[in-house]
Scaffold this active site. Structure first.
Site, PDB file in Angstrom:
ATOM      1  CB  VAL A 297     -13.825  -3.207   0.343  1.00 50.07           C
ATOM      2  CG1 VAL A 297     -13.406  -1.858   0.921  1.00 50.07           C
ATOM      3  CG2 VAL A 297     -14.712  -3.013  -0.883  1.00 50.07           C
ATOM      4  N   GLY A 298     -10.538  -3.543   1.160  1.00 49.79           N
ATOM      5  CA  GLY A 298      -9.590  -3.636   2.263  1.00 49.79           C
ATOM      6  C   GLY A 298      -9.782  -2.512   3.282  1.00 49.79           C
ATOM      7  CG  ASP A 299      -6.360  -1.619   5.613  1.00 52.38           C
ATOM      8  OD1 ASP A 299      -6.127  -2.342   4.620  1.00 52.38           O
ATOM      9  OD2 ASP A 299      -5.500  -0.868   6.106  1.00 52.38           O
TER      10      ASP A 299
ATOM     11  N   GLY B 220      -5.332  -6.070   5.158  1.00 51.74           N
ATOM     12  CA  GLY B 220      -6.338  -5.141   5.628  1.00 51.74           C
ATOM     13  C   GLY B 220      -7.376  -5.745   6.544  1.00 51.74           C
TER      14      GLY B 220
ATOM     15  CB  THR C 127       0.978  -0.662   4.821  1.00 50.91           C
ATOM     16  OG1 THR C 127       1.430  -1.714   3.948  1.00 50.91           O
ATOM     17  CG2 THR C 127       2.066  -0.379   5.837  1.00 50.91           C
ATOM     18  N   GLY C 128      -0.439  -3.476   5.038  1.00 49.59           N
ATOM     19  CA  GLY C 128      -0.448  -4.884   5.412  1.00 49.59           C
ATOM     20  C   GLY C 128      -1.823  -5.469   5.166  1.00 49.59           C
TER      21      GLY C 128
ATOM     22  CB  THR D 271      -0.823   0.000   1.327  1.00 50.23           C
ATOM     23  OG1 THR D 271      -1.552  -1.202   1.421  1.00 50.23           O
ATOM     24  CG2 THR D 271      -1.775   1.159   1.435  1.00 50.23           C
TER      25      THR D 271
HETATM   26  N1  GLY Z   1      -3.771  -2.725   3.401  1.00 47.35           N
HETATM   27  C1  GLY Z   1      -4.212  -2.848   2.093  1.00 47.35           C
HETATM   28  C2  GLY Z   1      -5.219  -3.871   1.875  1.00 47.35           C
HETATM   29  O1  GLY Z   1      -5.291  -4.835   2.619  1.00 47.35           O
HETATM   30  O2  GLY Z   1      -5.974  -3.758   0.941  1.00 47.35           O
END
Ligand code: GLY
Length: 331
Positions: A227-229, A251, A248-249, A198
């Site tokens: 959908v991520g974080d 989500g 990041t990482g 990210t």
């Molecule tokens: N942190 C980005 C995602 O998991 O989409």
């Protein structure tokens, strides 16, 4: 009028950086900080600085956002982005814009800023987000690079070879993934190279405003529609009068813990920004053994980043300091 110390921090994704491209990643971090720093030094807002630094990273194909975003299970790119500017003391003035599942646009972070400024909404998704982007003047743009396409083909065949008949990877008659493809976490865990990354920025301007901006392609082989974080305020992106943070990482862990909001809450309770970020990392380690990282800035303009992965390229400056750029925080 009081002038607050300016600062800005960026990250290029928590994970294991590909050998050979480390110096490129670190230099790109420093360059992205410089773009935002110039804006802050000439009196510009945290919002404009954060967006400019984020665009520099989205346009850099080595990072998983904008150009160079990773491909999903079906082989196309869906991007998430969010920008949030700290409120002036209550939530009525909090400003947030986000997009999810956005396809074929060059700079999702600019679209999220436009959602914030040009609509009554906080978040637009999928086709609606893309239509809005076109109205805002974003041309049709394919963010897939030759490297990412080759990478996806390699991973897709690895997935099929390793999971074999246990997982029927042929799309069903509707062109959808089969139910056996819905849970690939254990497979992905044994293949850390499948992780995505990210990009994120947190900036603080001379007026004291804090802005957090995050943009991503998610992670390779995510289910279409996932959908991520990143676009979820309080999860992957957050800015308050106490602190701003970008995650990041993976989500799903960040969402379950509302991590960036918790970092701000920790600062509100009296922790330093480093203590607040490290407490969140400890909690995510304890709860999930999560592969995550954060950057953050507090109301005094102190920048801090840390991560649970081997690498997290990041760079920052504060006040008149030199720009510090690193591949990882040495433990
Ligand atoms: N942190 C980005 C995602 O998991 O989409």
């Amino acid at each position: 009028m009081t002038s607050f110390p300016i600062s800005l921090i960026v990250h290029g994704g928590a994970g294991s950086w590909r050998p050979g491209s480390e110096s490129d990643a670190v230099a790109s971090m420093a360059a992205a900080v410089l773009v935002g720093r110039k804006i802050l030094e000439s009196g510009g807002s945290a919002l404009d600085a954060a967006i400019a630094s984020a665009v520099a990273l989205e346009d850099n194909p080595i990072f998983n956002a904008g150009t160079g975003a990773v491909l999903n299970l079906d082989g196309f790119v869906e991007m998430d982005a969010c920008v949030m500017v700290s409120p002036g003391g209550d939530f009525k003035t909090a400003r947030i814009g986000a997009v999810t599942g956005l396809q074929r646009v060059k700079n999702p972070i600019i679209v999220s800023k436009q959602v914030m400024e040009e609509t009554d909404h906080v978040m637009l998704t999928g086709n609606g987000a893309q239509r809005f982007a076109r109205v805002m003047g974003h041309a049709d743009y394919d963010p897939v690079t030759a490297d990412r396409r080759a990478d996806w083909q390699d991973k897709r065949s690895k997935l099929e070879n390793e999971l074999g008949s246990q997982h029927d990877l042929q799309p069903d008659s509707m062109g959808l993934p089969t139910p056996s493809q819905f849970k690939l976490r254990s497979f992905l865990k044994t293949h850390p190279e499948f992780a995505g990354g990210t990009i994120g920025v947190v900036a603080r301007d001379a007026q004291g405003a804090i802005c957090a901006a995050t943009s991503t392609g998610g992670y390779t082989m995510k289910l279409p529609g996932r959908v991520g974080d990143t676009p979820l305020p309080g999860c992957g992106t957050y800015a308050s009068i106490f602190a701003g943070a970008s995650a990041t990482g993976t989500g799903e862990y960040v969402i379950r813990s509302l991590a960036c909001r918790q970092i701000s809450d920790n600062v509100e309770r009296g922790m330093s920004i480093a203590e607040a970020v490290d407490a969140m990392l400890d909690q995510l380690g304890h709860d999930f053994d999560a592969d995550v990282g954060f950057i953050a800035i507090d109301a005094n303009g102190v920048p801090y980043g840390n991560h649970r992965t081997r690498d997290m390229p990041h760079a920052y400056f504060s006040g008149s300091s030199e720009i510090v750029a690193k591949m990882r925080v040495e433990k």
